[in-house]
Design a protein around this motif. Structure first.
Motif, PDB file in Angstrom:
ATOM      1  N   GLN A  29       0.841  -1.199   0.000  1.00 52.14           N
ATOM      2  CA  GLN A  29       0.000   0.000   0.000  1.00 52.14           C
ATOM      3  C   GLN A  29       0.873   1.245   0.000  1.00 52.14           C
ATOM      4  N   LEU A  30       0.499   2.222  -0.824  1.00 49.51           N
ATOM      5  CA  LEU A  30       1.287   3.446  -0.967  1.00 49.51           C
ATOM      6  C   LEU A  30       0.703   4.564  -0.119  1.00 49.51           C
ATOM      7  N   HIS A  31       1.592   5.328   0.532  1.00 49.57           N
ATOM      8  CA  HIS A  31       1.203   6.466   1.343  1.00 49.57           C
ATOM      9  C   HIS A  31       2.008   7.681   0.891  1.00 49.57           C
ATOM     10  N   SER A  32       1.319   8.692   0.402  1.00 48.36           N
ATOM     11  CA  SER A  32       2.003   9.920   0.011  1.00 48.36           C
ATOM     12  C   SER A  32       0.965  10.972  -0.345  1.00 48.36           C
ATOM     13  N   VAL A  33       1.447  12.168  -0.654  1.00 45.81           N
ATOM     14  CA  VAL A  33       0.594  13.255  -1.117  1.00 45.81           C
ATOM     15  C   VAL A  33       0.991  13.577  -2.549  1.00 45.81           C
ATOM     16  N   HIS A  34       0.006  13.604  -3.430  1.00 50.24           N
ATOM     17  CA  HIS A  34       0.255  13.892  -4.842  1.00 50.24           C
ATOM     18  C   HIS A  34       0.096  15.396  -5.051  1.00 50.24           C
ATOM     19  N   HIS A  35       1.218  16.113  -4.978  1.00 44.85           N
ATOM     20  CA  HIS A  35       1.175  17.564  -5.151  1.00 44.85           C
ATOM     21  C   HIS A  35       1.010  17.922  -6.629  1.00 44.85           C
ATOM     22  N   ALA A  36       0.128  18.869  -6.911  1.00 43.87           N
ATOM     23  CA  ALA A  36      -0.026  19.363  -8.272  1.00 43.87           C
ATOM     24  C   ALA A  36       0.992  20.465  -8.539  1.00 43.87           C
TER      25      ALA A  36
END
Length: 362
Positions: A290-297
């Protein structure tokens, strides 16, 4: 001083059973154990430079943690193909990804990392009390008016009820491998790991992996281990009473002969650079994937898209004005010119959308 450093380094190698070096990040100040044969010198969290530290008296803050040996290790269980698919899915999951956010970059920078968690063994002597419940059958009667006969009818109803009785007792047990947090901040919920798959620690497990050092002492983590001790004791007391119902468990416990060791939990860590060239960490659970991160634009990319849309709107506007000019000679062109002007306005308003989406996901 030189002899002290060598002695401390030898002690470190003896505890972990392999040639290992303590390093620290110059940016985020996280401390790691790095295999001496590993040439990687960047922090997996922030890409900061990892500098070597001596496990001597100059680093008393880490001396306590280094004196505890690892006992169990949850092995990495994510195969390369699954890891690649997970990273590809993350890259394509958001709007206007920064230019550095590519699957190739994430895979190139990925590092396996073991996260620490404390394990504590303790002897427990306690007195406890609780209420235990026993099922019994009760017969009641229910009256119901019968429209057909115009009278009341009564019927028997059997129902199961619980009779509660108090119980008290004494407990003397040794509980092993009760876990407690070893880090001030949990990058991932450790409850997601299946600890049943843990294996006895072997030095070969660190051959290609960093180990993050604890920054929370056993004394500080002890309070968070207590609920697990009580939970285990409650289950044992319930089994001893041989009942289906058990409630209001309370106890007075004394803990002795503490023994602390480390549990190592697998985690893949990589990063991408946002518009400000700031590393944004990406975590992949080493057991579940499972992946944990924030996808910043990327606001820069959104501005480029906005500029393109504005350019298209401008071209439609200019062409519509030209068509309107020729409508003096050919009046039917006036309707086309009006439609073109309206379309240019709609396209121009659409230029706000990329900036709005990027701003809310920045």
């Amino acid at each position: 001083m030189s002899n002290n450093k060598n002695d401390s380094s030898n002690n470190l190698d003896a505890v972990w059973g392999t040639d290992i070096e303590m390093v620290s990040c110059e940016v985020c100040y996280r401390s790691y154990l790095l295999p001496a044969t590993d040439s990687q010198q960047n922090c997996p969290y922030c890409n900061g430079i990892l500098v070597s530290l001596s496990a001597s008296t100059d680093n008393d803050e880490n001396q306590l943690e280094l004196s505890y040996s690892p006992e169990l290790c949850v092995p990495f269980a994510v195969d390369p193909d699954s890891l690649k698919k997970t990273l590809n899915s993350f890259v394509g999951s958001g709007w206007f990804p920064p230019g550095d956010l590519t699957s190739k970059n994430l895979r190139k920078r990925i590092q396996p990392l073991y996260m620490p968690r404390w394990l504590v063994d303790s002897e427990v002597q306690a007195t406890w009390q609780a209420e235990v419940g026993f099922n019994y059958k009760a017969i009641t009667h229910q009256d119901k008016f019968d429209d057909a006969t115009g009278g009341w009818k009564s019927r028997q109803i059997k129902e199961t009820r619980v009779r509660w009785e108090p119980r008290v007792g004494k407990l003397q047990r040794s509980y092993d491998n009760v876990s407690a947090p070893a880090l001030e901040q949990h990058e991932l919920p450790t409850s997601q790991y299946d600890l049943k798959s843990a294996r006895p620690y072997k030095p070969a497990m660190l051959r290609q992996s960093l180990v993050m050092l604890p920054n929370r002492s056993p004394e500080d983590a002890w309070s968070e281990a207590l609920p697990e001790f009580q939970s285990r004791a409650q289950k044992e007391c319930r089994r001893a009473c041989q009942v289906k119902h058990f409630r209001d468990f309370r106890w007075q416990a004394e803990y002795t002969q503490h023994n602390w060791t480390l549990l190592l939990l697998p985690l893949y860590v990589t990063y991408y650079l946002d518009d400000d060239k700031t590393p944004q960490p990406v975590f992949v659970h080493g057991q579940t994937g499972q992946l944990h991160s924030v996808h910043h634009a990327s606001m820069k990319k959104a501005w480029r898209v906005t500029g393109l849309i504005v350019g298209i709107a401008t071209i439609i506007f200019v062409l519509s004005m030209l068509v309107g000019f020729f409508s003096v000679v050919l009046p039917p062109l006036a309707m086309i010119a009006m439609l073109g002007l309206f379309a240019s306005m709609l396209v121009g308003l659409g230029a706000i959308l990329p900036l709005s989406v990027a701003w809310f996901n920045r």
